[in-house]
Scaffold this active site. Structure first.
Site, PDB file in Angstrom:
ATOM      1  N   LYS A  51      -1.789   6.728  38.695  1.00  8.68           N
ATOM      2  CA  LYS A  51      -2.097   8.043  39.264  1.00  8.68           C
ATOM      3  C   LYS A  51      -2.122   7.989  40.783  1.00  8.68           C
ATOM      4  O   LYS A  51      -1.561   8.866  41.460  1.00  8.68           O
ATOM      5  CB  LYS A  51      -3.442   8.541  38.732  1.00  8.68           C
ATOM      6  N   ALA A  67      -8.189   7.709  39.327  1.00  3.23           N
ATOM      7  CA  ALA A  67      -9.248   7.307  38.403  1.00  3.23           C
ATOM      8  C   ALA A  67      -8.869   7.673  36.979  1.00  3.23           C
ATOM      9  O   ALA A  67      -8.169   8.655  36.740  1.00  3.23           O
ATOM     10  CB  ALA A  67     -10.568   7.980  38.780  1.00  3.23           C
ATOM     11  N   ASP A  68      -9.352   6.865  36.037  1.00  2.00           N
ATOM     12  CA  ASP A  68      -9.154   7.180  34.629  1.00  2.00           C
ATOM     13  C   ASP A  68     -10.349   6.673  33.833  1.00  2.00           C
ATOM     14  O   ASP A  68     -10.772   5.531  34.013  1.00  2.00           O
ATOM     15  CB  ASP A  68      -7.873   6.538  34.086  1.00  2.00           C
ATOM     16  N   THR A  69     -10.872   7.534  32.977  1.00  2.00           N
ATOM     17  CA  THR A  69     -12.047   7.192  32.174  1.00  2.00           C
ATOM     18  C   THR A  69     -11.664   7.112  30.700  1.00  2.00           C
ATOM     19  O   THR A  69     -10.992   8.001  30.181  1.00  2.00           O
ATOM     20  CB  THR A  69     -13.158   8.248  32.352  1.00  2.00           C
ATOM     21  N   GLY A 104     -11.636   3.218  35.427  1.00  2.00           N
ATOM     22  CA  GLY A 104     -10.863   2.453  36.388  1.00  2.00           C
ATOM     23  C   GLY A 104     -10.649   3.311  37.622  1.00  2.00           C
ATOM     24  O   GLY A 104     -10.420   4.518  37.511  1.00  2.00           O
TER      25      GLY A 104
END
Length: 199
Positions: A51, A67-69, A104
């Site tokens: 991203k 960001a990635d959850t 992340g």
């Protein structure tokens, strides 16, 4: 230079602004599926990096935060539900158990702006890290799950729930960073921004 958030998530925007971090927003549209055999933390960090890179290619003079959850229960990675039935499936999996929430984060920025000697020359490659929080959820009845899914709240959330919303009434305990479960580990991101000279 400015900090660009490579995410459409209103929760991430609210968390950063509440912490006094000024941002502009440029969402990305990349597939958020794990690769075969990919570990949860590696998946979250890879997606955050992808991203950030998509936006950084267009804005190489700015700092970009990706960001990635993901939610992990019983060894399964739970992303955003595809539909109401998928949301109900995820909630049944989380019911009465403790699960992990991993976010992340990846910060990319101009080389010259790196404040740490160890980062100079590699700044544009991005600084990628992650945070994990343990979340315990009470047992949910089929009726509670059905009613909650009908509110629509679970539909754009990893793991099909919002800890800051109605689901808070079912979560008696967490171990770790609360903001991480909302969608962004603010303390970690702030430290990264300071280290990179972005603040």
């Amino acid at each position: 230079m400015s900090l660009v958030l490579a995410s459409a998530s209103p929760r991430r925007q609210e968390l950063l602004r509440a912490a006094g971090v000024a941002i502009t927003v440029q969402p990305t549209n990349i597939p958020e599926s794990p690769k075969d055999g990919e570990a949860p933390r590696a998946c979250a960090e890879r997606l955050a990096r992808e991203k950030a890179w998509v936006v950084f290619k267009e804005r190489p003079n700015d700092f970009v935060l990706g960001a990635d959850t993901i939610v992990v229960a019983e060894g399964k990675i739970l992303g955003k539900p595809r539909d109401a039935a998928d949301a109900a499936r995820m909630l049944r999996l989380l019911s009465g158990r403790t699960h992990k929430v991993t976010t992340g984060v990846c910060l990319m920025g101009p080389k010259a702006a790196a404040s740490s000697e160890s980062l100079k020359g590699e700044a544009t490659l991005g600084d990628t890290r992650s945070e994990t929080t343990l979340v315990t959820m009470n047992e949910l009845s089929d009726e509670e799950i059905k009613t909650y899914v009908e509110t629509g709240e679970p539909m754009d959330k990893a793991g099909a729930y919002a800890i800051q919303g109605m689901a808070s009434r079912w979560i008696p305990r967490i171990e770790g960073d609360y903001s991480n479960v909302v969608g962004l580990p603010v303390a970690l991101v702030y430290r990264m921004l300071r280290e990179r000279g972005a603040l």
